[in-house]
Write a protein that holds these residues in place. Structure first.
Motif, mmCIF file in Angstrom:
data_model
loop_
_atom_site.group_PDB
_atom_site.id
_atom_site.type_symbol
_atom_site.label_atom_id
_atom_site.label_comp_id
_atom_site.label_asym_id
_atom_site.label_seq_id
_atom_site.Cartn_x
_atom_site.Cartn_y
_atom_site.Cartn_z
ATOM 1 N N PHE A 53 1.544 -2.922 -12.299
ATOM 2 C CA PHE A 53 1.656 -4.297 -11.816
ATOM 3 C C PHE A 53 2.972 -4.928 -12.239
ATOM 4 O O PHE A 53 3.652 -5.584 -11.446
ATOM 5 N N TRP A 54 3.342 -4.700 -13.503
ATOM 6 C CA TRP A 54 4.571 -5.288 -14.025
ATOM 7 C C TRP A 54 5.794 -4.658 -13.386
ATOM 8 O O TRP A 54 6.814 -5.328 -13.159
ATOM 9 N N GLY A 55 5.720 -3.373 -13.088
ATOM 10 C CA GLY A 55 6.825 -2.722 -12.410
ATOM 11 C C GLY A 55 6.976 -3.190 -10.975
ATOM 12 O O GLY A 55 8.089 -3.335 -10.465
ATOM 13 N N ASN A 56 5.844 -3.456 -10.323
ATOM 14 C CA ASN A 56 5.855 -3.950 -8.953
ATOM 15 C C ASN A 56 6.477 -5.343 -8.866
ATOM 16 O O ASN A 56 7.135 -5.687 -7.884
ATOM 17 N N LYS A 57 6.286 -6.149 -9.910
ATOM 18 C CA LYS A 57 6.774 -7.534 -9.934
ATOM 19 C C LYS A 57 8.005 -7.684 -10.816
ATOM 20 O O LYS A 57 8.264 -8.748 -11.376
ATOM 21 N N ALA A 58 8.806 -6.631 -10.920
ATOM 22 C CA ALA A 58 9.911 -6.609 -11.880
ATOM 23 C C ALA A 58 10.889 -7.756 -11.677
ATOM 24 O O ALA A 58 11.352 -8.372 -12.643
ATOM 25 N N LEU A 59 11.233 -8.062 -10.436
ATOM 26 C CA LEU A 59 12.222 -9.113 -10.181
ATOM 27 C C LEU A 59 11.714 -10.470 -10.645
ATOM 28 O O LEU A 59 12.421 -11.201 -11.344
ATOM 29 N N VAL B 115 9.744 -2.873 -18.137
ATOM 30 C CA VAL B 115 9.624 -4.331 -18.076
ATOM 31 C C VAL B 115 8.866 -4.864 -19.282
ATOM 32 O O VAL B 115 9.265 -5.861 -19.899
ATOM 33 N N LEU B 116 7.768 -4.214 -19.649
ATOM 34 C CA LEU B 116 6.976 -4.666 -20.799
ATOM 35 C C LEU B 116 7.780 -4.549 -22.094
ATOM 36 O O LEU B 116 7.692 -5.427 -22.964
ATOM 37 N N LEU B 117 8.562 -3.501 -22.225
ATOM 38 C CA LEU B 117 9.404 -3.358 -23.414
ATOM 39 C C LEU B 117 10.511 -4.414 -23.429
ATOM 40 O O LEU B 117 10.897 -4.897 -24.501
ATOM 41 N N LYS C 232 0.835 -1.192 0.000
ATOM 42 C CA LYS C 232 0.000 0.000 0.000
ATOM 43 C C LYS C 232 0.877 1.252 0.000
ATOM 44 O O LYS C 232 2.032 1.239 0.379
ATOM 45 N N ASN C 233 0.229 2.369 -0.376
ATOM 46 C CA ASN C 233 0.892 3.674 -0.336
ATOM 47 C C ASN C 233 2.190 3.697 -1.132
ATOM 48 O O ASN C 233 3.187 4.275 -0.712
ATOM 49 N N ARG C 234 2.176 3.069 -2.279
ATOM 50 C CA ARG C 234 3.362 3.041 -3.117
ATOM 51 C C ARG C 234 3.455 4.327 -3.928
ATOM 52 O O ARG C 234 2.464 5.019 -4.138
ATOM 53 N N ILE C 235 4.661 4.632 -4.373
ATOM 54 C CA ILE C 235 4.849 5.778 -5.262
ATOM 55 C C ILE C 235 4.517 5.298 -6.672
ATOM 56 O O ILE C 235 5.328 4.642 -7.324
ATOM 57 N N TRP C 236 3.335 5.639 -7.124
ATOM 58 C CA TRP C 236 2.765 4.994 -8.299
ATOM 59 C C TRP C 236 3.577 5.231 -9.569
ATOM 60 O O TRP C 236 3.719 4.342 -10.408
ATOM 61 N N GLU C 237 4.138 6.444 -9.729
ATOM 62 C CA GLU C 237 4.809 6.746 -10.990
ATOM 63 C C GLU C 237 6.096 5.945 -11.166
ATOM 64 O O GLU C 237 6.493 5.648 -12.295
ATOM 65 N N LEU C 238 6.743 5.555 -10.065
ATOM 66 C CA LEU C 238 7.953 4.736 -10.183
ATOM 67 C C LEU C 238 7.602 3.337 -10.686
ATOM 68 O O LEU C 238 8.287 2.800 -11.560
ATOM 69 N N ASP C 239 6.554 2.756 -10.118
ATOM 70 C CA ASP C 239 6.103 1.453 -10.598
ATOM 71 C C ASP C 239 5.636 1.533 -12.048
ATOM 72 O O ASP C 239 5.862 0.621 -12.840
ATOM 73 N N PHE C 240 4.969 2.636 -12.396
ATOM 74 C CA PHE C 240 4.435 2.780 -13.749
ATOM 75 C C PHE C 240 5.560 2.854 -14.777
ATOM 76 O O PHE C 240 5.540 2.147 -15.792
ATOM 77 N N ILE C 241 6.556 3.698 -14.524
ATOM 78 C CA ILE C 241 7.669 3.825 -15.470
ATOM 79 C C ILE C 241 8.466 2.527 -15.526
ATOM 80 O O ILE C 241 8.871 2.068 -16.598
ATOM 81 N N LEU D 253 11.540 -15.008 -14.642
ATOM 82 C CA LEU D 253 10.654 -16.016 -15.229
ATOM 83 C C LEU D 253 10.282 -15.770 -16.691
ATOM 84 O O LEU D 253 9.864 -16.705 -17.379
ATOM 85 N N HIS D 254 10.426 -14.548 -17.167
ATOM 86 C CA HIS D 254 9.816 -14.255 -18.463
ATOM 87 C C HIS D 254 10.454 -15.012 -19.625
ATOM 88 O O HIS D 254 9.743 -15.491 -20.520
ATOM 89 N N GLN D 255 11.786 -15.147 -19.629
ATOM 90 C CA GLN D 255 12.419 -15.852 -20.746
ATOM 91 C C GLN D 255 12.023 -17.320 -20.825
ATOM 92 O O GLN D 255 11.661 -17.802 -21.903
ATOM 93 N N PRO D 256 12.075 -18.090 -19.727
ATOM 94 C CA PRO D 256 11.598 -19.479 -19.813
ATOM 95 C C PRO D 256 10.152 -19.575 -20.275
ATOM 96 O O PRO D 256 9.812 -20.464 -21.071
ATOM 97 N N ILE D 257 9.306 -18.654 -19.789
ATOM 98 C CA ILE D 257 7.894 -18.693 -20.184
ATOM 99 C C ILE D 257 7.740 -18.391 -21.672
ATOM 100 O O ILE D 257 6.975 -19.060 -22.384
ATOM 101 N N ILE D 258 8.472 -17.384 -22.165
ATOM 102 C CA ILE D 258 8.401 -17.043 -23.586
ATOM 103 C C ILE D 258 8.850 -18.220 -24.446
ATOM 104 O O ILE D 258 8.204 -18.571 -25.440
#
Length: 284
Positions: free
Chosen positions: A247-253, A38-40, A24-33, A258-263
């Protein structure tokens, strides 16, 4: 008062010992950027896997898939990627540095990241695609360097910020100078330090220099911009429009690990079912 991400990829140093409710109370713009970065990254690795692993087999199995291969090749070698790939990762490292001012324990985060990085090296070496000094290795090193700086400066935020600023600028400038005029007869095994040592082999490669410089610059800037541990764009924090990306920024680690094996598994399954029936086209 706001709290940043707990993951090793979001690096941090506490300004307060007060505990906040988890998530809770996260700094939203850091997670967003960070989420955009992460998506890129996921998109970039999709294109890499198609062009380097699956594309040729797909085109051979059915020429209709030449278009997919051509698109992936054009992206991988295109100017758009050449321009934005370093910018995105530079931004990611700066965000990482900003978060250095927000975590409760950089020592803990650094050690956790270091163990995960060594784990990635062990696992990838089993499949002949060893990552010996990738982004997580570099970030783990940067976290620990920031921790050392903070302790040498006796947790004085202004002094930490000044040291990080000076060190960051010096690292970036020196790296540029040596990259333009690389030293002779250097040991390529030291390539994890900087590219100008040359010849370093790693499937994912992010040397310490100049990337540590970007992390330290982010740490210096973050100590002022987020001194109150609050969003600097609270007026835009409405209706939760940013949450699908944050969400993706929050779960960056977790995504990075995991993303490469999944891809690869996903593309192999698509290949097996629709393009090269009976052949998974695994890269190992």
């Amino acid at each position: 008062m706001e709290k940043e991400n707990n993951s090793a990829l979001t690096i941090a140093k506490p300004l307060s010992k007060r505990k906040l409710a988890k998530g809770k109370n996260r700094i939203w713009e850091l997670d967003f950027i960070r989420g955009i970065c992460v998506l890129l990254m996921i998109w970039d690795h999709f294109m890499f896997n198609i062009s380097e692993i699956f594309g040729e087999a797909w085109a051979t199995a059915n020429p209709i898939h030449n278009g997919i291969l051509d698109f992936a090749y054009n992206y991988e070698s295109g100017m758009l990627r050449e321009i934005f790939h370093p910018i995105i990762f530079c931004l990611f490292f700066i965000l990482c540095g900003i978060s250095c001012n927000l975590s409760r324990s950089n020592l803990k985060r650094g050690i956790e990241a270091l163990f995960l990085a060594f784990g990635i090296t062990v696992v990838t070496s089993l499949f002949d695609m060893s990552i010996t000094f990738g982004v997580l290795h570099m970030l783990a090193f940067s976290i620990l360097i920031y921790y050392i700086i903070s302790k040498v400066c006796m947790d004085n935020n202004r002094l930490i910020s000044m040291v990080c600023l000076i060190a960051g600028v010096v690292i970036i400038v020196v790296t540029q100078v040596y990259t333009a005029n690389p030293p002779e007869n250097v040991n390529p095994d030291l390539g994890f330090i900087a590219t100008y040592f040359g010849g370093y082999q790693s499937a994912d490669y992010f040397p310490i220099l100049p990337n540590l410089g970007y992390v330290l610059l982010g740490a210096s800037v973050g100590s002022f911009v987020y001194a109150e541990r609050k969003s600097v764009l609270p007026m835009l924090d409405k209706y939760g429009w940013y949450k699908p990306v944050s969400f993706w920024g929050n779960k960056a680690l977790a995504v990075y690990i995991l993303h490469q094996p999944i891809i690869i598994v996903l593309l192999s399954l698509i290949s097996y079912l629709f393009i090269t029936p009976g052949n998974f086209i695994f890269p190992f």
